[in-house]
Design a protein around this motif. Structure first.
Motif, short mmCIF file in Angstrom:
data_model
loop_
_atom_site.label_atom_id
_atom_site.label_comp_id
_atom_site.label_asym_id
_atom_site.label_seq_id
_atom_site.Cartn_x
_atom_site.Cartn_y
_atom_site.Cartn_z
N LEU A 219 0.67 -1.42 -0.05
CA LEU A 219 -0.14 0.05 0.05
C LEU A 219 0.95 1.23 0.12
N GLY A 220 1.91 1.10 0.73
CA GLY A 220 2.82 2.32 0.78
C GLY A 220 3.36 2.59 -0.79
N GLY A 221 3.56 1.69 -1.67
CA GLY A 221 4.18 2.05 -2.99
C GLY A 221 2.93 2.39 -3.90
N ILE A 222 1.78 1.94 -3.56
CA ILE A 222 0.57 2.54 -4.21
C ILE A 222 0.28 4.10 -3.86
N GLY A 223 0.52 4.37 -2.61
CA GLY A 223 0.35 5.68 -2.14
C GLY A 223 1.26 6.76 -2.72
N ALA A 224 2.60 6.22 -3.08
CA ALA A 224 3.58 6.93 -3.25
C ALA A 224 3.46 7.09 -4.96
N GLY A 225 3.03 6.10 -5.37
CA GLY A 225 2.77 6.03 -6.90
C GLY A 225 1.42 7.07 -7.31
N THR A 226 0.58 6.99 -6.37
CA THR A 226 -0.47 7.87 -6.48
C THR A 226 0.02 9.29 -6.26
N THR A 227 0.90 9.91 -5.76
CA THR A 227 1.22 11.18 -5.40
C THR A 227 2.20 11.25 -6.91
N ALA A 228 2.92 10.43 -7.25
CA ALA A 228 3.63 10.55 -8.62
C ALA A 228 2.73 10.70 -9.70
N ALA A 229 1.76 9.90 -9.95
CA ALA A 229 0.81 9.93 -10.86
C ALA A 229 -0.03 11.26 -10.92
N PHE A 230 -0.20 11.71 -9.94
CA PHE A 230 -1.20 12.92 -9.78
C PHE A 230 -0.29 13.99 -10.75
N PHE A 231 0.82 14.10 -10.82
CA PHE A 231 1.40 15.04 -11.58
C PHE A 231 0.79 14.91 -13.13
N SER A 232 0.53 13.72 -13.61
CA SER A 232 0.07 13.53 -14.94
C SER A 232 -1.27 14.19 -15.38
N TYR A 233 -2.07 14.60 -14.01
CA TYR A 233 -3.41 15.19 -14.23
C TYR A 233 -3.20 16.69 -14.26
N ILE A 234 -2.19 17.06 -13.80
CA ILE A 234 -2.07 18.80 -13.62
C ILE A 234 -2.31 19.46 -14.96
N GLY A 235 -3.17 20.32 -14.72
CA GLY A 235 -3.52 21.04 -15.87
C GLY A 235 -4.84 21.23 -16.37
N PHE A 236 -5.75 19.94 -15.72
CA PHE A 236 -7.13 20.02 -16.22
C PHE A 236 -7.89 21.25 -15.90
N ASP A 237 -7.53 21.77 -14.72
CA ASP A 237 -8.44 23.15 -14.31
C ASP A 237 -8.07 24.28 -15.31
N ALA A 238 -6.86 24.35 -15.96
CA ALA A 238 -6.65 25.25 -16.88
C ALA A 238 -7.82 25.68 -17.86
N ILE A 239 -8.61 24.74 -18.22
CA ILE A 239 -9.72 24.92 -19.00
C ILE A 239 -10.53 25.92 -18.61
N THR A 240 -10.80 26.38 -17.34
CA THR A 240 -11.43 27.39 -16.76
C THR A 240 -10.74 28.68 -17.05
N THR A 241 -9.39 28.74 -17.22
CA THR A 241 -8.86 30.05 -17.59
C THR A 241 -9.25 30.72 -19.06
N ALA A 242 -10.04 29.80 -19.55
CA ALA A 242 -10.55 30.16 -20.85
C ALA A 242 -11.84 30.67 -20.80
N GLY A 243 -12.39 30.97 -19.67
CA GLY A 243 -13.80 31.50 -19.40
C GLY A 243 -14.14 32.78 -20.34
N GLU A 244 -13.16 33.67 -20.38
CA GLU A 244 -13.58 34.67 -21.28
C GLU A 244 -13.27 34.62 -22.75
N GLU A 245 -12.70 33.61 -23.22
CA GLU A 245 -12.47 33.30 -24.59
C GLU A 245 -13.36 32.20 -25.19
N ALA A 246 -14.50 31.63 -24.32
CA ALA A 246 -15.26 30.64 -24.67
C ALA A 246 -16.52 31.31 -25.05
N ARG A 247 -16.85 30.62 -26.28
CA ARG A 247 -18.17 31.46 -26.99
C ARG A 247 -19.33 31.06 -25.93
N ASN A 248 -19.64 29.80 -25.51
CA ASN A 248 -20.43 29.64 -24.40
C ASN A 248 -19.98 28.71 -23.10
#
Length: 480
Positions: A219-248
């Motif tokens: 489980l310790g390895g899975i936990g450490a792997g989860t923290t490392a894997a999280f870096f792979s998802y960084i950036g999904f929230d960047a979509i919200t920075t397009a709020g003023e340039e999205a048509r809808n």
């Protein structure tokens, strides 16, 4: 008190669309462009470069790590979807925190976004350099000298490819949002196609025995792997920075966030299984340019690896482009509020982009890209991002109580359970980053508090507006 300076959602939206002093942005992005933008921001270094680190921690159980990291992101994705639809402005989590928790918290969120968007650009650029060398080696048998392709921490002098990719992204960004969106869409489609091809090659050589032992570090390895894997998802929230340039934005931003996160999770799990199933976790873990190595081993030639390396070069370049876009829009929103210098809010009337701010961002973050190693910034970037995500979940709760009548095109399901779980998962992964990262993060926050006290608090436009209102009220009172 500064902590109680709260800017209403209505004021945030009104200011973003007011085109004050010619600083307005054009709404040119549809749903497809937003999804491609999200894929461009997410899928890149984390899977092409970071997969080997996650596998080294968790072994074949890295699939579980990816799922756990995705669950953490899903809870917060719901929060971003609700807030992005309700407050469609370019400030993303900074603006959300301003509306829900006040100015001081908002400034610290913006400060942490320098880690998520800014520092991650440097980390991504370092990863790009690895695959440039892999591509050159596959095509010509030559590599860039270590002195010019790695920073001092990795045995070199300066990482020129990392600087080059940041410079290229900045040039494209200043040309205009439409051009950037088209480039991002093309790169997103290409890298998804290449990763699908990789999965087909990997699964063609799949062996069940390569998945055992499934969790060699428990489980310790899975936990450490989860923290490392999280870096792979960084950036999904960047979509919200397009709020003023999205048509809808009220309709499209929530959809784009959830689609991108689901697509990335399926892709990551498939790639991890294909890679480990083909050659085993011991061969994948800790290996630079691991995906190219897998294809070379399976096919017995370097041609396939060259294709994967080319895909990685394109994929990681698109992440640099998308994340730099997000960083410039965050700084633009903070500059509008007076919390950072006004140079970041200036939009070119010719290109409708923040040209000066983009070039400054490129210049500042080219420095760590040129001289730092990937490992030196990943954990700090991760803990900063997790802190922001925890704040966004809290903001959903705060705004539900303070602004019950706010128009919301999407609502977090099972409220308030989901936001509370989101905070809990973020805190757990922050804990897993280790005490050294916590010390670094504490120092970073302390520096942010100092910058706010010396500059942001004194130059806050909201504070000046409130002071002017009080002065007018006192004048009227004295006249009466």
């Amino acid at each position: 008190m500064p902590a109680l300076r709260i800017k209403s959602p209505e004021l945030l939206v009104a200011e973003s669309g007011a085109d004050l002093e010619g600083h307005g942005l054009k709404r040119t992005m549809g749903l497809f462009q937003l999804i491609c933008f999200g894929v461009g921001a997410i899928v890149g270094t984390g899977i092409f470069v970071g997969l080997s680190d996650s596998v080294a921690q968790a072994g074949p159980a890295v699939v579980v790590s990816f799922v756990l990291a995705a669950i953490t992101c899903v809870f917060t994705a719901f929060a971003f979807a609700e807030l992005g639809g309700a407050i469609p402005v370019s400030g993303s989590s900074y603006s959300f925190a301003y509306a829900g928790l006040g100015e001081r918290t908002a400034f610290l969120v913006g400060w942490c976004l320098l880690l998520e968007y800014g520092v991650s650009v440097s980390a991504v650029a370092v990863g790009w350099s690895q695959y440039v060398n892999e591509l050159l080696d596959s095509l010509t048998g030559l590599e860039l000298p270590a002195a010019l392709s790695a920073g001092p921490g990795d045995g070199g002098v300066i990482n020129l490819p990392a600087v080059v990719v940041i410079a290229l992204a900045s040039v494209l960004l200043v040309r205009g949002v439409r051009e950037s969106a088209r480039a991002t869409a093309a790169m997103a489609v290409l890298k998804l196609a290449i990763l699908v091809v990789f999965c087909a090659i990997g699964f063609s050589a799949f062996k069940d025995g390569n998945l055992t032992p499934f969790s060699p570090a428990g489980l310790g390895g899975i936990g450490a792997g989860t923290t490392a894997a999280f870096f792979s998802y960084i950036g999904f929230d960047a979509i919200t920075t397009a709020g003023e340039e999205a048509r809808n934005p009220r309709r499209d931003i929530p959809i784009a966030i959830l689609v991108c996160l689901g697509l990335a999770t399926l892709l990551y799990c498939a790639v991890a299984l294909a890679a480990i199933g083909a050659i085993g976790g011991d061969q994948v873990g800790g290996r630079p340019a691991a995906l190219s190595y897998v294809v070379n081993e399976v096919t017995g030639s370097t041609a396939g690896g060259a294709v994967i390396a080319f895909g990685a070069v394109v994929a990681i370049a698109s992440v640099v482009l998308a994340v730099m876009y997000g960083q410039t829009r965050i700084l633009m929103s903070m500059a509008r509020d007076g919390l950072v210098p006004r140079v970041f809010e200036r939009v070119s009337p010719k290109t409708s982009t923040p040209v000066t701010g983009t070039l400054l961002v490129a210049l500042v973050f080219a420095v760590p890209a040129a001289f730092a190693s990937l490992d030196a910034v990943v954990n700090l970037c991760t803990i900063g991002t997790l802190a922001i995500m925890a704040v966004v979940n809290v903001t959903v709760i705060a705004l539900r109580r303070r602004e019950p009548g706010l128009t919301r095109s999407f609502r977090v399901p099972l409220y308030p359970v989901i936001p509370v779980l989101g905070v809990g998962f973020c805190l757990y992964l922050m804990y897993e980053t280790g005490w050294t990262t916590w010390i670094q993060f504490a120092a970073f926050l302390a520096a942010g508090c100092l910058v706010y006290a010396l500059y942001g608090r004194r130059n806050s436009r909201l504070a000046k507006s409130a002071a002017a209102t009080r002065t007018d009220a006192e004048a009227v009172s004295q006249a009466v």
